[in-house]
Scaffold this active site. Structure first.
Site, PDB file in Angstrom:
ATOM      1  N   LYS A 121       0.841  -1.208   0.000  1.00  0.00           N
ATOM      2  CA  LYS A 121       0.000   0.000   0.000  1.00  0.00           C
ATOM      3  C   LYS A 121       0.873   1.254   0.000  1.00  0.00           C
ATOM      4  O   LYS A 121       0.610   2.208  -0.727  1.00  0.00           O
ATOM      5  CB  LYS A 121      -0.938   0.002   1.218  1.00  0.00           C
ATOM      6  CG  LYS A 121      -2.071  -1.020   1.090  1.00  0.00           C
ATOM      7  CD  LYS A 121      -2.851  -1.195   2.386  1.00  0.00           C
ATOM      8  CE  LYS A 121      -3.862  -2.334   2.246  1.00  0.00           C
ATOM      9  NZ  LYS A 121      -4.553  -2.656   3.502  1.00  0.00           N
ATOM     10  N   GLN A 124      -4.804  -1.232   9.759  1.00  0.00           N
ATOM     11  CA  GLN A 124      -4.627  -2.567   9.178  1.00  0.00           C
ATOM     12  C   GLN A 124      -5.172  -3.638  10.131  1.00  0.00           C
ATOM     13  O   GLN A 124      -4.883  -3.637  11.321  1.00  0.00           O
ATOM     14  CB  GLN A 124      -3.132  -2.806   8.896  1.00  0.00           C
ATOM     15  CG  GLN A 124      -2.836  -4.087   8.160  1.00  0.00           C
ATOM     16  CD  GLN A 124      -3.465  -4.145   6.760  1.00  0.00           C
ATOM     17  OE1 GLN A 124      -3.435  -3.168   6.025  1.00  0.00           O
ATOM     18  NE2 GLN A 124      -4.045  -5.284   6.422  1.00  0.00           N
ATOM     19  N   ASP A 135     -11.239   2.741   3.856  1.00  0.00           N
ATOM     20  CA  ASP A 135     -11.573   1.320   3.759  1.00  0.00           C
ATOM     21  C   ASP A 135     -13.085   1.116   3.628  1.00  0.00           C
ATOM     22  O   ASP A 135     -13.538   0.025   3.277  1.00  0.00           O
ATOM     23  CB  ASP A 135     -11.090   0.569   5.014  1.00  0.00           C
ATOM     24  CG  ASP A 135      -9.758  -0.146   4.781  1.00  0.00           C
ATOM     25  OD1 ASP A 135      -9.404  -0.369   3.604  1.00  0.00           O
ATOM     26  OD2 ASP A 135      -9.084  -0.466   5.777  1.00  0.00           O
TER      27      ASP A 135
END
Ligand code: NDP
Length: 309
Positions: free
Chosen positions: A54, A98, A124
């Site tokens: 990422k 995460q 997200d």
């Protein structure tokens, strides 16, 4: 006849190329680049790889990605404090924590953290506010993997309206949002899970079959209606040689890669499905690259929306 391959790598490249002028325009107007804050707690090996990818892909797209590391043994309050700091920062457009969080942080840690993220920065698309907006088909930040699949289907001109879609998997991050996105595009959607009765027969009704299960090669030809579009979301690392040999044809070039590395990434769909399906996403090179491209797209969209606000 072998199924048409739906190339996620090419679609992801196209998405990133389309983002470039938007990143430049934002940077000019805002006087700074879009910025993504990634919070990583602990040292889960899979998470380390995902986060590294990422950071690299964001950098290549002209987005500053900043990593906030939290020690494995820290309490969840440290993650909450990192999120609060990113919420407050005017130059942070996107926030991503995460998953998974270290177990010691407690069973409700993920929920507490999601509840703390500013929905306007929730790239997200996992916060209750953005999930609610998705349920009501209102604009918002949508989970990257299902959003990427919709992009791929649309770029490959797969007809969705009126199609029968079956999604195997009901997780909050893939299965449920996937089903909602297909529903909003007027597919007739069935969601399956571990307690679904006669799963192959239900799956065989699908014009579009999405497998998001986490079991290597689970979806075999008996699950697939001839000509169906099959989307393989699974990312499974397999190190059992007997299983790899069951999953790959004896002449597969991937067997050499397995012999060298001792493990292989495979999807939830058995490769023999390619003989029945009309179109199929490969693993690797299918849904995976799209997920990261959509994370960048969400970050740019969040940055643009904050500039307008
Ligand atoms: P989860 O483990 O959260 O969910 C798996 C789902 O599959 C559950 O709903 C479960 O049912 C269902 N399931 C498990 N076993 C069976 C079975 N025997 N029959 C029918 N259904 C079953 O996984 P995720 O949704 O997070 O991920 C799914 C896969 O996608 C994984 O391989 C993951 O690595 C991959 N993934 C890939 C991404 C990408 O970018 N390509 C991004 C995110 C995930 P139940 O609810 O009843 O337990």
């Amino acid at each position: 006849m072998a199924a048409r391959i739906l190339d996620g790598t090419a679609a992801a490249q196209a998405i990133r190329a389309e983002l470039a002028p938007r990143v430049r325009a934002f940077t000019e107007r805002a006087g700074r680049t879009p910025r993504l804050g990634i919070v990583l707690a602990g040292h889960d090996p899979g998470s380390e790889i995902y986060v590294r990818n990422k950071l690299k892909t964001a950098g290549e797209a002209g987005i500053v990605a900043e990593l906030v590391r939290i020690p494995e043994e820290a309490p969840v309050e440290e993650v909450l404090a990192a999120v609060a700091a990113l919420n407050a920062r005017r130059d942070a457009d996107g926030i991503l924590v995460q998953s998974p969080l270290p177990e010691a942080m407690g069973a409700d840690a993920e929920t507490r953290v999601l509840d703390a993220i500013d929905p306007a920065k929730d790239v997200d698309g996992f916060t209750p506010a953005n999930v609610g907006r998705l349920v009501q088909n209102r604009p918002g930040l949508v989970a990257c993997t299902p959003a990427g699949i919709m992009e791929l289907l649309s770029r490959e001109q797969v007809a969705i309206q009126g199609a029968r879609a079956v999604v195997i998997g009901r997780s909050d991050i893939v299965g449920k949002p996937m089903a909602l996105l297909l529903l909003h595009r007027h597919a007739t959607v069935t969601i399956c899970h571990s307690r679904t009765r006669d799963l192959p027969a239900v799956a065989r009704t699908a014009d579009i079959l999405v497998a998001a299960i986490g079991r290597p090669g689970f979806v075999t030809p008996e699950f697939v209606k001839p000509g169906a579009v099959v989307v393989d979301v699974g990312i499974n690392s397999v190190s059992d040689e007997a299983l790899v040999r069951r999953l790959l044809p004896p002449d597969s070039p991937r067997l050499a890669a397995f012999a060298k590395r001792g493990s292989l990434t495979v999807g939830d769909v058995h490769p023999s499905v390619s003989e029945v399906a009309g179109a199929l996403t490969p693993v690797p090179g299918g849904v995976g690259p799209l997920t990261i491209a959509m994370l960048l797209a969400n970050t740019v969209a969040a940055a643009e929306a904050r500039l307008r606000a």
